[in-house]
Design an enzyme around this catalytic site. Structure first.
Site, PDB file in Angstrom:
ATOM      1  N   CYS A  96       0.887  -1.153   0.000  1.00 54.28           N
ATOM      2  CA  CYS A  96       0.000   0.000   0.000  1.00 54.28           C
ATOM      3  C   CYS A  96       0.927   1.206   0.000  1.00 54.28           C
ATOM      4  CB  CYS A  96      -0.914   0.042   1.217  1.00 54.28           C
ATOM      5  SG  CYS A  96      -1.896   1.550   1.247  1.00 54.28           S
ATOM      6  N   CYS A  99      -0.536   4.183   2.560  1.00 50.16           N
ATOM      7  CA  CYS A  99      -0.487   4.009   4.013  1.00 50.16           C
ATOM      8  C   CYS A  99      -0.151   2.557   4.334  1.00 50.16           C
ATOM      9  CB  CYS A  99      -1.778   4.479   4.667  1.00 50.16           C
ATOM     10  SG  CYS A  99      -3.290   3.977   3.818  1.00 50.16           S
ATOM     11  N   SER A 100      -1.096   1.785   4.827  1.00 50.33           N
ATOM     12  CA  SER A 100      -0.736   0.412   5.214  1.00 50.33           C
ATOM     13  C   SER A 100      -1.887  -0.560   4.989  1.00 50.33           C
ATOM     14  CB  SER A 100      -0.296   0.394   6.674  1.00 50.33           C
ATOM     15  OG  SER A 100      -1.333   0.913   7.477  1.00 50.33           O
ATOM     16  N   CYS A 101      -2.724  -0.306   3.977  1.00 51.60           N
ATOM     17  CA  CYS A 101      -3.830  -1.223   3.686  1.00 51.60           C
ATOM     18  C   CYS A 101      -3.262  -2.607   3.414  1.00 51.60           C
ATOM     19  CB  CYS A 101      -4.629  -0.722   2.481  1.00 51.60           C
ATOM     20  SG  CYS A 101      -5.292   0.930   2.753  1.00 51.60           S
TER      21      CYS A 101
HETATM   22 FE    FE Z   1      -3.263   1.926   2.924  1.00 52.19          FE
END
Ligand code: FE
Length: 192
Positions: A96, A99-101
């Site tokens: 991602c 961000c951090s999906c």
């Molecule tokens: Fe994300």
């Protein structure tokens, strides 16, 4: 947005939802508990079923969310889960960049490196370099595809079944499927 900014935004958003009675703190706590209870074992079960059942694999590739719901009976909400299959000549990696999906419904909480700025930037620019650091040396003819997750769309890699695993049953095969293999940064093998 930095992690800190994101956390502040998330906290503010959560407070509004609670204040307006849209969700309760208890519901959020329960949700967090469910997520922390999820482990990559769930994803591994999905992968192994796809290895053993071609019809299931076809459904999984066509509609990941529905196929996961069918096998595990877990609620993944409105998230669209896209399963990308490693085939001869194509290797898939997920990230991602924003961000951090992460496919938390199948892999649980992401490792810190997945959320790091370094990984997010580097895997796009130099996926082969990152793969090498994870111990994956791809033959020269293999193309690497990097899939960028979003808030409403998550990817998971369907790795190839190790060729020397014919004598193993589905559960034993599932045990070969690691978290990193489903991110695309490892290749399942009997030695792993
Ligand atoms: Fe994300």
């Amino acid at each position: 947005m930095s992690d800190r900014e994101f956390e502040a935004l998330e906290a503010a958003f959560r407070e509004v939802l609670v204040a307006r009675g849209i969700v309760t703190d208890a519901e959020i706590a329960e949700r967090v508990e469910v997520l922390y209870g999820r482990t990559p074992e769930l994803g591994a079960r999905v992968v192994a079923r796809a290895w053993f059942d071609p019809a299931y694999k076809a459904r999984l590739l066509a509609d990941g969310s529905a196929a996961v719901r069918e096998l595990l009976e877990i609620d993944i909400g409105t998230l669209k889960l896209v399963v990308v299959e490693n085939v001869p000549g194509v290797h898939n990696v997920i990230v991602c960049t924003l961000c951090s999906c992460y496919p938390r419904m199948l892999l649980g909480v992401p490792p810190d490196w997945y959320k790091s700025v370094t990984y997010r930037a580097r895997v796009v620019r130099d996926p082969r370099g990152v793969l090498k650091e994870f111990g994956v040396a791809l033959p020269p003819g293999v193309a690497v595809r990097v899939h960028d997750s979003t808030a409403d769309m998550r990817y998971i890699v369907l790795p190839a079944r190790p060729p020397d695993s014919e004598h193993l049953d589905e559960a034993a095969c599932a045990a070969l499927v690691t978290r990193d293999a489903m991110i695309g940064l490892a290749v399942p093998s009997l030695g792993s």
